[in-house]
Design a protein around this motif. Structure first.
Motif, PDB file in Angstrom:
ATOM      1  N   GLU A 289       1.044  -0.933  -0.228  1.00 51.04           N
ATOM      2  CA  GLU A 289      -0.424   0.131  -0.507  1.00 51.04           C
ATOM      3  C   GLU A 289       0.741   1.312   0.055  1.00 51.04           C
ATOM      4  OE1 GLU A 289      -3.245   2.185   2.999  1.00 51.04           O
ATOM      5  OE2 GLU A 289      -2.653   0.103   3.330  1.00 51.04           O
ATOM      6  N   GLU A 290       0.598   2.299  -0.950  1.00 51.46           N
ATOM      7  CA  GLU A 290       1.523   3.244  -1.109  1.00 51.46           C
ATOM      8  C   GLU A 290       0.254   4.584  -0.329  1.00 51.46           C
ATOM      9  OE1 GLU A 290       4.101   6.601  -2.007  1.00 51.46           O
ATOM     10  OE2 GLU A 290       4.054   4.210  -1.976  1.00 51.46           O
ATOM     11  N   ARG A 291       0.666   5.504   0.981  1.00 51.25           N
ATOM     12  CA  ARG A 291      -0.175   6.277   1.349  1.00 51.25           C
ATOM     13  C   ARG A 291      -0.043   7.893   1.271  1.00 51.25           C
ATOM     14  NH1 ARG A 291      -4.226   3.850   5.045  1.00 51.25           N
ATOM     15  NH2 ARG A 291      -3.753   5.902   6.247  1.00 51.25           N
ATOM     16  N   ALA A 292      -1.302   8.074   1.889  1.00 53.95           N
ATOM     17  CA  ALA A 292      -0.985   9.620   1.274  1.00 53.95           C
ATOM     18  C   ALA A 292       0.315  10.603   1.459  1.00 53.95           C
ATOM     19  CB  ALA A 292      -1.709  10.540   1.986  1.00 53.95           C
ATOM     20  N   ALA A 293       1.172  10.866   0.685  1.00 53.14           N
ATOM     21  CA  ALA A 293       2.428  11.823   1.716  1.00 53.14           C
ATOM     22  C   ALA A 293       1.402  12.721   2.387  1.00 53.14           C
ATOM     23  CB  ALA A 293       2.153  13.208  -0.076  1.00 53.14           C
ATOM     24  N   VAL A 294       0.443  13.436   2.415  1.00 54.07           N
ATOM     25  CA  VAL A 294       0.443  13.998   3.524  1.00 54.07           C
ATOM     26  C   VAL A 294       1.203  13.613   4.840  1.00 54.07           C
ATOM     27  CG1 VAL A 294      -2.030  12.849   4.087  1.00 54.07           C
ATOM     28  CG2 VAL A 294      -0.886  15.452   4.880  1.00 54.07           C
ATOM     29  N   GLU A 295       0.909  12.711   5.693  1.00 49.82           N
ATOM     30  CA  GLU A 295       1.228  11.590   6.586  1.00 49.82           C
ATOM     31  C   GLU A 295       2.864  11.795   6.847  1.00 49.82           C
ATOM     32  OE1 GLU A 295      -2.275   7.860   6.245  1.00 49.82           O
ATOM     33  OE2 GLU A 295       0.208   7.546   6.204  1.00 49.82           O
ATOM     34  N   VAL A 296       4.157  12.109   5.352  1.00 49.47           N
ATOM     35  CA  VAL A 296       5.162  12.352   5.253  1.00 49.47           C
ATOM     36  C   VAL A 296       5.674  13.884   5.145  1.00 49.47           C
ATOM     37  CG1 VAL A 296       7.352  12.104   4.223  1.00 49.47           C
ATOM     38  CG2 VAL A 296       5.502  10.294   4.047  1.00 49.47           C
ATOM     39  N   THR A 297       4.398  14.633   4.582  1.00 54.36           N
ATOM     40  CA  THR A 297       4.975  16.603   4.586  1.00 54.36           C
ATOM     41  C   THR A 297       4.684  17.117   5.914  1.00 54.36           C
ATOM     42  OG1 THR A 297       2.980  16.736   3.677  1.00 54.36           O
ATOM     43  CG2 THR A 297       4.614  15.979   2.623  1.00 54.36           C
ATOM     44  N   HIS A 298       3.712  16.724   6.714  1.00 56.48           N
ATOM     45  CA  HIS A 298       2.781  17.355   8.093  1.00 56.48           C
ATOM     46  C   HIS A 298       3.171  16.279   9.151  1.00 56.48           C
ATOM     47  CE1 HIS A 298       1.266  19.451   4.809  1.00 56.48           C
ATOM     48  NE2 HIS A 298       1.136  19.810   5.357  1.00 56.48           N
ATOM     49  N   HIS A 299       2.317  16.673  10.441  1.00 58.71           N
ATOM     50  CA  HIS A 299       2.782  16.035  11.445  1.00 58.71           C
ATOM     51  C   HIS A 299       1.350  17.108  12.549  1.00 58.71           C
ATOM     52  CE1 HIS A 299       3.002  13.542  14.777  1.00 58.71           C
ATOM     53  NE2 HIS A 299       3.832  14.446  15.627  1.00 58.71           N
ATOM     54  N   ALA A 300       1.162  16.310  12.873  1.00 59.18           N
ATOM     55  CA  ALA A 300      -0.016  17.097  13.877  1.00 59.18           C
ATOM     56  C   ALA A 300      -0.407  18.321  13.467  1.00 59.18           C
ATOM     57  CB  ALA A 300       0.425  17.417  15.165  1.00 59.18           C
ATOM     58  N   GLY A 301      -1.312  18.081  11.760  1.00 54.01           N
ATOM     59  CA  GLY A 301      -1.500  19.599  11.154  1.00 54.01           C
ATOM     60  C   GLY A 301      -0.701  20.815  10.273  1.00 54.01           C
ATOM     61  N   LYS A 302       0.892  20.488  11.174  1.00 57.11           N
ATOM     62  CA  LYS A 302       2.089  21.426  10.649  1.00 57.11           C
ATOM     63  C   LYS A 302       2.484  20.374   9.611  1.00 57.11           C
ATOM     64  CE  LYS A 302       5.843  23.918  13.197  1.00 57.11           C
ATOM     65  NZ  LYS A 302       6.567  23.901  13.846  1.00 57.11           N
TER      66      LYS A 302
END
Length: 352
Positions: A289-302
């Motif tokens: 599974e390849e998950r969304a890039a936002v899991e890497v680019t963001h943490h706790a909304g930042k």
């Protein structure tokens, strides 16, 4: 027992694992579509828990169906199963559970005295049976695997393979729990498990809940700790185990296994038999599974990364069987060669 998921008269109730460890809140799924969303967004995660969640999703869909005939309900069941099967591709428990529920439905619909109400009751009963069987399997794994861990020393985990990843007790953490219950003095080192931080957020929360000594470490600290003699064993869960013993687990597991081999540290995998996929010959055939890039680019909304940077975010990797010291299942402990060991246990189970 940590209440990972629960069947209720209103729907399926899930502990929201995206909010842990700071908030202990729950999500109520009142339709199979909502169960699918809960799985996709990782409100519930962990291969065994995903499987039972999907089974409850099928039962919920059948229960809430407005179908007037069994034939109409049969058409709906196909749609329900397709939606749930599309949620996450790697964990084979998902497909195992859906297939089990499908087979039950098609067996029931062929009976001359079949009724929609009778089918609904049987589907709910089957999902609840799978819930109970998962907990029993975890406890059996714990009993089989406890003696493999050191009586005293450090044990490394990666991701979360505990009660939160199952219906209760846990796979890898179930083995740790069982060893502690038998008197072992274990210091757990929990990899933070980037990018979703299941180790830092979930494993640490679980083990602290049980009073088991736990230290969170960054993923890149493993080699240093092994070199310093702080880790005597590694134990992880699995999302799919191929017929040759190759293991798909949370991304980063492969690197840990290589480090364990280099430092002479045993590397154990704990998983229920529903995670074994004898139809998949080796790890190269396991879908990742390849998950969304936002899991890497963001943490706790930042946002943490520059705008427009490329990202790869595979959720899992495959550890070749040669790095696995033993596989712990509810049927017993298996050692290499795994092709023969897995097939032997499967044959024994089929033959009763």
């Amino acid at each position: 027992m940590i209440p990972t998921l629960e069947w209720t008269s209103e729907g399926v109730r899930f502990l929201d694992q995206t909010k842990l460890p700071l908030e202990e809140t729950y999500v109520l799924a009142t339709s199979y579509q909502q169960v699918a969303d809960v799985i996709t967004t990782m409100v519930v995660r962990g291969a065994p828990a995903i499987g039972v969640a999907a089974a409850m999703g099928v039962a919920l869909g059948v229960t809430r169906s407005q179908a007037a005939t069994i034939g109409d309900l049969s058409t709906e069941v196909r749609q329900i199963c397709q939606v749930l099967a599309a949620t996450r591709p790697t964990a084979v428990n998902l497909f195992w559970a859906i297939s089990r529920m499908e087979e039950l439905f098609y067996t029931l619909e062929r009976k001359p005295d079949a009724t929609i109400d009778g089918i609904r009751a049987a589907m709910i009963a089957e999902a609840l049976k799978m819930y109970d069987q998962d907990i029993a399997a975890c406890r059996s794994m714990g009993a089989h695997g406890a003696s493999l861990l050191p009586k005293e020393g450090g044990v490394l985990t990666h991701c979360n393979a505990g009660a939160l990843a199952t219906c209760g007790y846990g796979t890898a953490l179930g083995v740790i729990r069982s060893a502690v219950e038998q008197g072992s003095k274990i210091q757990v080192f929990a990899d933070e498990t980037r990018p979703f931080l299941q180790g830092a957020r979930l494993t640490a929360w679980e083990l602290m809940h049980d009073g088991i000594p736990t230290k969170v470490i960054c993923d890149n600290m493993v080699a240093s700790l092994m070199r310093r003699g702080k880790i005597q064993a590694v134990i992880v869960g699995a999302d799919r185990i191929a017929a040759n013993g190759d293991v798909a687990n949370k991304i980063g597991t492969y690197g840990v296994a290589i480090l364990a081999k280099e430092h002479g540290v045993p590397f154990y995998v704990a998983a229920p038999w529903s995670t074994i996929d004898l139809e998949t010959a080796h790890g190269d055939d396991i879908p990742i599974e390849e998950r969304a890039a936002v899991e890497v680019t963001h943490h706790a909304g930042k946002q943490l990364t520059p705008d427009g940077v490329g990202v790869e975010n595979p959720a899992f990797d495959v550890t070749p069987a040669k790095y696995v010291t033993a596989i712990i299942t509810e049927r017993g402990v298996l050692r290499a060669p795994y092709t023969e060991a897995l097939q032997s246990l499967e044959t024994a189970a089929v033959n009763g």
